[in-house]
Design a protein around this motif. Structure first.
Motif, PDB file in Angstrom:
ATOM      1  N   PRO B  30       0.901  -1.274  -0.155  1.00 42.42           N
ATOM      2  CA  PRO B  30      -0.008   0.027   0.063  1.00 42.42           C
ATOM      3  C   PRO B  30       0.820   1.284   0.095  1.00 42.42           C
ATOM      4  N   ILE B  94      -8.964   3.207  -4.658  1.00 42.07           N
ATOM      5  CA  ILE B  94      -7.750   3.002  -5.262  1.00 42.07           C
ATOM      6  C   ILE B  94      -6.665   3.805  -4.470  1.00 42.07           C
ATOM      7  N   TRP B  97      -3.213   2.703  -3.797  1.00 37.89           N
ATOM      8  CA  TRP B  97      -2.491   2.081  -4.822  1.00 37.89           C
ATOM      9  C   TRP B  97      -1.119   2.995  -5.580  1.00 37.89           C
ATOM     10  N   SER B  98      -0.230   2.443  -5.622  1.00 37.65           N
ATOM     11  CA  SER B  98       1.158   3.336  -6.212  1.00 37.65           C
ATOM     12  C   SER B  98       0.779   3.233  -7.758  1.00 37.65           C
ATOM     13  N   ALA B 101       1.298  -0.058  -9.091  1.00 37.31           N
ATOM     14  CA  ALA B 101      -0.077  -1.011  -9.122  1.00 37.31           C
ATOM     15  C   ALA B 101      -1.169  -0.649 -10.089  1.00 37.31           C
ATOM     16  N   PHE B 102      -1.238   0.574 -10.277  1.00 39.18           N
ATOM     17  CA  PHE B 102      -2.147   1.042 -11.376  1.00 39.18           C
ATOM     18  C   PHE B 102      -1.882   0.530 -12.671  1.00 39.18           C
ATOM     19  N   SER B 111      -5.448  -6.856  -9.693  1.00 41.69           N
ATOM     20  CA  SER B 111      -5.558  -5.970  -8.343  1.00 41.69           C
ATOM     21  C   SER B 111      -4.082  -5.564  -7.733  1.00 41.69           C
ATOM     22  N   ARG B 112      -4.172  -4.518  -6.845  1.00 43.79           N
ATOM     23  CA  ARG B 112      -2.820  -4.368  -6.174  1.00 43.79           C
ATOM     24  C   ARG B 112      -2.695  -5.229  -5.046  1.00 43.79           C
ATOM     25  N   ASP B 113      -3.713  -5.925  -4.603  1.00 40.18           N
ATOM     26  CA  ASP B 113      -3.436  -7.231  -3.692  1.00 40.18           C
ATOM     27  C   ASP B 113      -2.937  -8.443  -4.325  1.00 40.18           C
ATOM     28  N   TYR B 138      -3.736   7.928 -14.073  1.00 38.55           N
ATOM     29  CA  TYR B 138      -3.361   7.764 -12.774  1.00 38.55           C
ATOM     30  C   TYR B 138      -3.418   8.972 -12.147  1.00 38.55           C
TER      31      TYR B 138
END
Lengths: 162, 458
Positions: B30, B94, B97-98, B101-102, B111-113, B138
């Motif tokens: 995160p 989001i 989200w870095s 991640a995006f 997904s980020r996870d 973004y």
């Protein structure tokens, strides 16, 4: 051909392609529905067919055999107005009044289909009907009052309430 | 025998481990939600345009709800998928989200996870988007108002509700990788191809899908389906009576209508409404690319187009009347209905986009299936709120199925000179009853959240 309007069967001598609106006004003397644009864009001609609101200006009578047509005259009489009419009278929801029969018929069809229609649903449902005087707020008030009156209509006739 | 079984088990374990390694994606840590000051205003504005190309708001906003907050129900043949919240809310959106991640979500559908995303999110197209454009997107999304709204849970049957399964789908159907320019083509053409195949994800609707919901690679833009509407072929099989040109495509995409083709309807109205944010040059590029896909029309096709235009121009409401044939065929009965109920507008010769379009020019009547014609006749084109728009009243309450089917028989014969479709009756019944769901939208406009426009509005 045979047309059933406000519960009464009429034998009509008209070309099958004649718009219902003309037959209502010219042949049957039911002048509630109005001619506005003739293109289904303003809603002044709105009546109900089998419970649903339609533009009578672009509904040829040939499509209406065995269908149940209802006009604003079918909602009540001057002496004994129905709940929708009572609500419009009590809220004085008319300026020039030209759009009002169409407004009433569309509102009636919405509330018959869904007696608990929310204010939002009523507002959205009335969208096809235009009012050039700007009486919208009163019309909306009247329709939401009609929603209440229609529910209690059987318990206490509108005429006695007034 | 025992040894064989052991070998088999070991082999199986290796395959399973391989699949697992393929399917398993790590979570990305995160990140602290970025601030508006972290981004250039110019980048944010570029991102706003790109988000319009991507039509992000259409799926990520519930009509009337907060922009990009998700939970829009997308019916698929497999079940209902609810869109995610892509506002920068740290808990439900989001926000954590870095950019990495995006970008991974766009490029790989993860997904980020680390969980796999459903291809309802068109990562099969978004994988073509450049790093530079992802950066701008973004910046745009992370500077939208954060909305706390947890996405609704998808309604999918087992095993489709297990996201791990999606790795298999990707293995079979997902062609990951950035867009490749074609050297022999102009910059404009390549720009168009990039927008159409990438963010624009035109194929998501205009390319037919296979039984697994993946676009058929051998039927690129050959005509698909969207929200109950047929999305017409954008290749040489285009059903438009007058062949499209780069100029007419440009005008149609820019304004949402064209005199020779009519008004954008159904989900396409959202697309043209959204494209309003794009610079002219990008729309021109899309038009140039699409024209090349449709190819040079044959002489026969050109001639048909000219005939259609001539017939449309010759329509005259005063002279318009049924041929008087008293045959009791569906088409003859339909003709009577047409002149009584439709001609007032459709033969009026009033100019587009507010006059009824002349049906000699109708793609819907020339299409391989009657779905769009059915949708329009049943439901019409509702008025847009608070602005002028093309409208058409629906005839669902006026005509019964028999009458409508007669009318369609006439329309098909008269305006497309083709034999009637054979599935009119079943489609009419299912569409009217709602078994076949159709989204009915006003013309040319995106009506979603209250704050879904560009970057300059705040």
């Amino acid at each position: 051909m045979k047309l059933t309007v406000n519960g009464t069967a009429h034998e009509v001598d008209a070309d099958p392609s004649t718009p219902l609106l003309y037959v209502l006004r010219n042949d049957l003397g039911l002048n509630g529905a109005k001619f506005g644009c003739g293109l289904g864009q303003c809603g002044a001609c709105t009546v109900m067919v089998d419970g649903k609101a339609v533009f009578s200006c672009l509904t040829p009578v040939m499509l209406l055999e065995d269908r149940e047509i209802k006009t604003v005259e079918g909602l009540g009489t001057i002496d004994n107005p129905g709940p929708m009419q009572t609500a419009f009278i009590e809220e004085q929801a008319a300026q020039c009044g030209y759009c009002i029969p169409g407004m009433m018929m569309r509102a009636q069809s919405i509330l018959e289909a869904n007696p608990d229609a929310t204010d939002d649903e009523l507002r959205h449902g009335l969208e096809p009907n235009l009012c050039r005087c700007g009486t919208h707020m009163r019309i909306l008030r009247a329709v939401s009052k009609a929603r209440t009156l229609m529910k209690s209509a059987s318990a206490a006739p509108a005429v006695e309430r007034a | 025998m025992k040894r064989l079984i052991v070998r088999f088990v070991i082999l199986l374990a290796i395959v399973a481990a391989g699949l697992f390694a393929y399917a398993w994606k790590p979570a990305i840590d995160p990140a602290t939600p970025p601030q508006r000051a972290d981004f250039d205003q110019e980048l944010i504005e570029k991102g706003a345009q790109l988000a319009a190309v991507g039509n992000c708001t259409a799926c990520h906003t519930n009509p009337g709800g907060r922009s990009f907050a998700g939970s829009f129900a997308m019916p698929t043949p497999f079940g209902i998928i609810y869109s995610s919240n892509i506002t920068p809310d740290p808990e439900t959106g989001i926000g954590q989200w870095s950019e990495a991640a995006f970008s991974r979500a766009m490029r790989e559908g993860v997904s980020r996870d680390g969980s796999h995303l459903y291809p309802a999110f068109p990562f099969d197209h978004f994988t073509r988007v450049s790093d530079e454009d992802n950066k701008a997107l973004y910046a745009f999304l992370m500077t939208r108002p954060a909305v706390k709204q947890s996405p609704l849970a998808n309604e999918l049957p087992f095993p489709l509700n297990i996201r791990f399964v999606l790795a298999g789908w990707k293995l079979l159907f997902f062609d990951e990788g950035a867009h490749q320019n074609v050297a022999s083509r102009s910059d404009e053409w390549n720009r168009g191809a990039y927008l159409v195949d990438g963010l624009g994800h035109c194929g998501a609707c205009h390319t037919p899908r296979n039984a697994f919901g993946a676009e058929k690679p051998d039927a690129y833009l050959a005509g698909g389906e969207a929200e109950g509407w047929s999305a017409f072929a954008l290749n040489e099989a285009s059903p438009a009576p007058v062949p499209w040109t780069a100029d007419s495509l440009y005008a149609y995409l820019r304004r949402g209508w064209h005199a020779d083709h009519g008004v954008a309807n159904g989900p396409m109205a959202e697309v043209t409404g959204n494209l309003g944010l794009l610079p002219d040059s990008d729309i021109r590029a899309i038009a140039v690319y699409l024209e090349s896909l449709m190819g040079t029309p044959s002489a026969e096709r050109e001639q048909r187009g000219e005939q259609a235009l001539k017939a449309a121009a010759a329509s005259d409401l005063v002279l318009a009347s049924a041929s008087g044939a008293q045959d009791d065929t569906p088409a003859a009965r339909g003709e009577t209905i047409y002149y009584a109920a439709c001609a007032t507008c459709h033969d009026s010769n009033r100019p587009q986009p507010f006059g009824g379009s002349n049906l000699h020019l109708s793609s819907a009547l020339n299409a391989p299936d009657p779905q769009n014609a059915i949708n329009v006749i049943l439901f019409g084109l509702p008025a847009a709120s608070g602005r002028q728009s093309s409208i058409m009243p629906g005839f669902a309450a006026i005509m019964n199925d028999q009458q409508m089917s007669d009318l369609l028989a006439y329309l098909r014969e008269e305006f497309a000179q083709q034999p009637n479709w054979d599935d009119v009756a079943s489609r009419l019944t299912d569409t009217r009853s709602g078994k076949y769901h159709v989204s009915v939208r006003p013309s040319d406009g995106i009506e979603r959240g209250p704050d879904n426009v560009g970057a300059k509005d705040q």
